[in-house]
Motif scaffolding. Sequence first.
Motif, PDB file in Angstrom:
ATOM      1  N   VAL A 107       0.575  -1.292  -0.221  1.00 43.28           N
ATOM      2  CA  VAL A 107       0.267  -0.104  -0.392  1.00 43.28           C
ATOM      3  C   VAL A 107       1.010   1.512  -0.151  1.00 43.28           C
ATOM      4  N   THR A 108       0.315   2.372  -0.423  1.00 38.73           N
ATOM      5  CA  THR A 108       1.410   3.090  -0.984  1.00 38.73           C
ATOM      6  C   THR A 108       1.311   4.006   0.195  1.00 38.73           C
TER       7      THR A 108
ATOM      8  N   VAL B 241       0.016   7.131  -1.136  1.00 37.23           N
ATOM      9  CA  VAL B 241      -1.158   8.196  -1.857  1.00 37.23           C
ATOM     10  C   VAL B 241      -2.882   6.777  -1.391  1.00 37.23           C
ATOM     11  N   GLU B 242      -3.061   5.728  -1.554  1.00 43.11           N
ATOM     12  CA  GLU B 242      -3.864   4.836  -0.922  1.00 43.11           C
ATOM     13  C   GLU B 242      -4.009   5.521   0.195  1.00 43.11           C
ATOM     14  N   LEU B 243      -3.026   5.589   1.334  1.00 39.11           N
ATOM     15  CA  LEU B 243      -4.055   6.293   2.357  1.00 39.11           C
ATOM     16  C   LEU B 243      -4.350   6.986   2.944  1.00 39.11           C
ATOM     17  N   GLY B 244      -4.525   8.049   1.329  1.00 35.86           N
ATOM     18  CA  GLY B 244      -4.613   9.304   1.975  1.00 35.86           C
ATOM     19  C   GLY B 244      -3.855  10.353   2.497  1.00 35.86           C
TER      20      GLY B 244
ATOM     21  N   THR C 278       3.621  12.120   0.671  1.00 35.89           N
ATOM     22  CA  THR C 278       4.969  11.746   0.083  1.00 35.89           C
ATOM     23  C   THR C 278       5.251  11.812   2.147  1.00 35.89           C
TER      24      THR C 278
ATOM     25  N   ARG D  72      -5.940  10.260   9.324  1.00 34.69           N
ATOM     26  CA  ARG D  72      -6.532   9.834   8.404  1.00 34.69           C
ATOM     27  C   ARG D  72      -6.946   8.352   8.513  1.00 34.69           C
TER      28      ARG D  72
ATOM     29  N   LYS E 215      -0.958  -5.012   6.256  1.00 31.81           N
ATOM     30  CA  LYS E 215      -0.270  -4.072   4.592  1.00 31.81           C
ATOM     31  C   LYS E 215       1.488  -3.865   4.474  1.00 31.81           C
TER      32      LYS E 215
END
Length: 220
Positions: free
Chosen positions: A146-147, A149-152, A155, A194, A210
């Motif tokens: 999971v990136t 971005v995918e977690l909202g 960077t 988040r 994850k």
Amino acid sequence: MPAAYALILDDHPLVARGVAEFLRSRLPGLDVVTVPDAPGLWQALADRQSAPDIALIDFWLADGAALDLIAQLRAQCPHTPLVVVSGDDDPGIAARVQAAGAQGFVHKQEPPETFARAVEALLGGMTWFLATPGAHAAARNRDLPVTPVELGLSTRQGEILALVLQGLPNKRIALQYNLSESTVKEHMSAILQRLGARTRVEAITRLRGKRLVLPSADAD
């Protein structure tokens, strides 16, 4: 007779509070004292005038590894069960804390139930050294990537979260990225919001299964 109590040493208030709340929920008859550093630990012992029934120490503190502190606490409180926690995957840590006098070691990526069993084992006069960092690394290879971005997350927030998952406190995160502690705290508040978590412990638990993957490019 002095009241039974647990002593938690962790230099991050959110983690200390999360562990304290968890202990209180599992062991309601146990008073829980949290301290942020070594001076606070010695002061708590002086104030209580008795050894804790169990002590929990984070391996990495703001001024480095806690090995000397573990040995000192063992010498002063020889009958107190001592469990060390860490997010570090170094396979030698468990052996080193055991040599320093700890009766238990729990990796921070273990589920809360495992932590509870470790505490109950130590309170029952047993030891707990079941953490195998190699197994943790293998498990992460099977986790869902999971990136940020995918977690909202941004960077930078992803980079900070990655260090949180390693068990690093705000001070060390701030030093690594040349940020102020207040900036790291602001990022942490946003990360917890988040993830729908109140504490770092909850955040780590929510990310079970994850594997956080950071982008290769440097953050702006």
